[in-house]
Design a protein around this motif. Structure first.
Motif, mmCIF file in Angstrom:
data_model
loop_
_atom_site.group_PDB
_atom_site.id
_atom_site.type_symbol
_atom_site.label_atom_id
_atom_site.label_comp_id
_atom_site.label_asym_id
_atom_site.label_seq_id
_atom_site.Cartn_x
_atom_site.Cartn_y
_atom_site.Cartn_z
ATOM 1 N N ALA A 207 0.834 -1.195 0.000
ATOM 2 C CA ALA A 207 0.000 0.000 0.000
ATOM 3 C C ALA A 207 0.871 1.248 0.000
ATOM 4 O O ALA A 207 1.951 1.265 0.577
ATOM 5 C CB ALA A 207 -0.910 0.015 1.238
ATOM 6 N N VAL A 208 0.374 2.292 -0.661
ATOM 7 C CA VAL A 208 0.972 3.617 -0.583
ATOM 8 C C VAL A 208 0.005 4.499 0.189
ATOM 9 O O VAL A 208 -1.191 4.522 -0.109
ATOM 10 C CB VAL A 208 1.221 4.209 -1.986
ATOM 11 N N ALA A 209 0.513 5.202 1.194
ATOM 12 C CA ALA A 209 -0.335 6.035 2.041
ATOM 13 C C ALA A 209 0.025 7.501 1.838
ATOM 14 O O ALA A 209 1.008 7.988 2.404
ATOM 15 C CB ALA A 209 -0.166 5.644 3.510
ATOM 16 N N PRO A 210 -0.750 8.225 1.048
ATOM 17 C CA PRO A 210 -0.474 9.645 0.843
ATOM 18 C C PRO A 210 -0.905 10.472 2.053
ATOM 19 O O PRO A 210 -1.737 10.044 2.863
ATOM 20 C CB PRO A 210 -1.330 10.017 -0.373
ATOM 21 N N GLY A 211 -0.341 11.667 2.125
ATOM 22 C CA GLY A 211 -0.835 12.663 3.071
ATOM 23 C C GLY A 211 -1.891 13.499 2.361
ATOM 24 O O GLY A 211 -2.748 12.962 1.657
ATOM 25 N N VAL A 212 -1.820 14.815 2.500
ATOM 26 C CA VAL A 212 -2.768 15.677 1.801
ATOM 27 C C VAL A 212 -2.203 16.003 0.425
ATOM 28 O O VAL A 212 -1.076 16.460 0.290
ATOM 29 C CB VAL A 212 -3.060 16.957 2.613
ATOM 30 N N VAL A 213 -3.011 15.735 -0.601
ATOM 31 C CA VAL A 213 -2.562 15.866 -1.986
ATOM 32 C C VAL A 213 -3.455 16.866 -2.710
ATOM 33 O O VAL A 213 -4.682 16.820 -2.590
ATOM 34 C CB VAL A 213 -2.613 14.512 -2.716
ATOM 35 N N ASP A 214 -2.841 17.754 -3.451
ATOM 36 C CA ASP A 214 -3.575 18.759 -4.219
ATOM 37 C C ASP A 214 -4.124 18.117 -5.486
ATOM 38 O O ASP A 214 -3.423 17.972 -6.481
ATOM 39 C CB ASP A 214 -2.638 19.920 -4.564
ATOM 40 N N THR A 215 -5.377 17.692 -5.421
ATOM 41 C CA THR A 215 -6.053 17.095 -6.566
ATOM 42 C C THR A 215 -7.466 17.675 -6.639
ATOM 43 O O THR A 215 -7.914 18.349 -5.701
ATOM 44 C CB THR A 215 -6.161 15.559 -6.422
ATOM 45 N N PRO A 216 -8.202 17.417 -7.725
ATOM 46 C CA PRO A 216 -9.587 17.897 -7.803
ATOM 47 C C PRO A 216 -10.452 17.432 -6.631
ATOM 48 O O PRO A 216 -11.392 18.128 -6.227
ATOM 49 C CB PRO A 216 -10.079 17.311 -9.130
ATOM 50 N N LEU A 217 -10.134 16.267 -6.050
ATOM 51 C CA LEU A 217 -10.940 15.732 -4.959
ATOM 52 C C LEU A 217 -10.764 16.518 -3.654
ATOM 53 O O LEU A 217 -11.596 16.424 -2.752
ATOM 54 C CB LEU A 217 -10.599 14.258 -4.733
ATOM 55 N N THR A 218 -9.667 17.270 -3.542
ATOM 56 C CA THR A 218 -9.430 18.048 -2.324
ATOM 57 C C THR A 218 -9.665 19.542 -2.553
ATOM 58 O O THR A 218 -9.293 20.371 -1.730
ATOM 59 C CB THR A 218 -7.999 17.840 -1.805
ATOM 60 N N ALA A 219 -10.289 19.879 -3.674
ATOM 61 C CA ALA A 219 -10.531 21.289 -4.001
ATOM 62 C C ALA A 219 -11.370 21.992 -2.930
ATOM 63 O O ALA A 219 -11.176 23.178 -2.660
ATOM 64 C CB ALA A 219 -11.219 21.394 -5.362
ATOM 65 N N GLN A 220 -12.282 21.250 -2.309
ATOM 66 C CA GLN A 220 -13.135 21.823 -1.264
ATOM 67 C C GLN A 220 -12.298 22.357 -0.107
ATOM 68 O O GLN A 220 -12.572 23.429 0.445
ATOM 69 C CB GLN A 220 -14.115 20.766 -0.752
ATOM 70 N N ILE A 221 -11.264 21.619 0.253
ATOM 71 C CA ILE A 221 -10.401 22.030 1.358
ATOM 72 C C ILE A 221 -9.488 23.170 0.930
ATOM 73 O O ILE A 221 -9.311 24.159 1.654
ATOM 74 C CB ILE A 221 -9.564 20.834 1.844
ATOM 75 N N ARG A 222 -8.927 23.064 -0.248
ATOM 76 C CA ARG A 222 -8.013 24.083 -0.747
ATOM 77 C C ARG A 222 -8.697 25.431 -0.900
ATOM 78 O O ARG A 222 -8.060 26.481 -0.847
ATOM 79 C CB ARG A 222 -7.426 23.648 -2.089
ATOM 80 N N ALA A 223 -10.025 25.394 -1.095
ATOM 81 C CA ALA A 223 -10.779 26.637 -1.305
ATOM 82 C C ALA A 223 -10.963 27.445 -0.025
ATOM 83 O O ALA A 223 -11.346 28.609 -0.068
ATOM 84 C CB ALA A 223 -12.142 26.318 -1.917
#
Length: 283
Positions: A207-223
């Motif tokens: 498994a690969v475990a990412p942290g917080v990644v800037d993708t379209p799925l996290t746009a709500q948080i980045r906004a």
């Protein structure tokens, strides 16, 4: 003093389990190369999946870009990320099994990477049963079907590498992330079980475990600037990651560079899970 030395030498000479030094036979310049191998990347239409497909193809793999949105998958192919696009809805277990059978009949699959996941950000007491089932269906059940379908062919051929995407939420939870975290923790254990069961057949599972990644799925948080900065400051590097920064871990786990790595979870989180709390005491 001479007697222990003699005993040690005799044991080493007769122990057939001792590793053989094959350093001279290894071409380290090709350690990460994937020439002649076929990789299937599920979720290749965007984000982390797209970058993984691009990276695997750059290292020589024949990449099948699978996604529910076949047009997006084709865009990844056009960018140099694969040999062809494949329409695949991982929530359809029959379609997953059929895709695996078709590819097995056409030479087989050496590497499987899957990234698809969803989240309903709500506290547990606010969750509905339907929302719970939706998150579990994609994050855990679909992963189960992928591992079963593609793992069978790999085991029959005696080789293969499966890489699933978990998350820092497999080990670190915040309010509103409970069900998502539960599925990611469950995925880790599912992949570890697969590693144990498929290992004797030459198949590695990690498994690969990412942290917080800037993708379209996290746009709500980045906004939300405050929210976005809080997440950035939680990592040791003080920033969000980008999707392409996950691709190297996938190439590593897909290649011979990780030939003795299985049942592991590789954190690519900028040190998020290494930090205890957000407050830095004065020096």
């Amino acid at each position: 003093m001479s007697e222990p030395t003699a005993t040690t030498e005799t044991t080493a000479a007769t122990d057939t389990t001792q590793p053989t030094d094959t350093t001279e036979a290894i071409d380290y310049t090709r350690l990460f190369r994937l020439d002649g191998r076929r990789a299937v990347v599920v979720g290749a239409g965007s984000g982390i999946g797209r970058e993984c497909a691009l990276a695997l193809a750059a290292h020589g793999a024949e990449v099948v870009c699978a996604d529910r949105d076949v047009a997006a998958a084709q865009t990844t192919v056009d960018l140099g990320g694969g040999a062809r696009a494949l329409q695949l809805d991982v929530l359809d277990a029959d379609a997953v099994a059929r895709a695996a059978r078709d590819l097995d009949a056409d030479g087989g699959v050496d590497v499987l990477v899957f990234t698809a996941a969803t989240n309903v950000r709500k506290r547990l007491l606010d969750y509905s049963g339907e929302e719970f089932d939706r998150v579990v269906a994609l994050n855990l059940r679909a992963s189960f079907e992928l591992v079963r379908a593609f793992g069978a062919g790999m085991a029959a051929r005696g080789r293969g590498s499966i890489v699933g995407f978990s998350s820092i939420r497999a080990v670190s939870v915040e309010p509103g992330q409970g069900v998502y975290a539960a599925t990611k923790a469950g995925l880790v254990q599912l992949l570890r079980a697969a590693a144990v069961e498929l290992g004797p057949s030459g198949v590695r599972v990690n498994a690969v475990a990412p942290g917080v990644v800037d993708t379209p799925l996290t746009a709500q948080i980045r906004a939300v600037p405050e929210w976005s900065e809080a997440y950035a400051s939680k990592s040791a590097l003080g920033r969000w990651s980008h999707a392409h920064e996950l691709a190297g871990a996938v190439v590593y786990l897909a290649s011979d560079a990780s030939s003795f790595v299985t049942g592991s979870q590789l954190f690519v989180d900028g040190g998020w899970t290494a930090i205890d709390g957000r407050y830095t005491p004065p020096s």
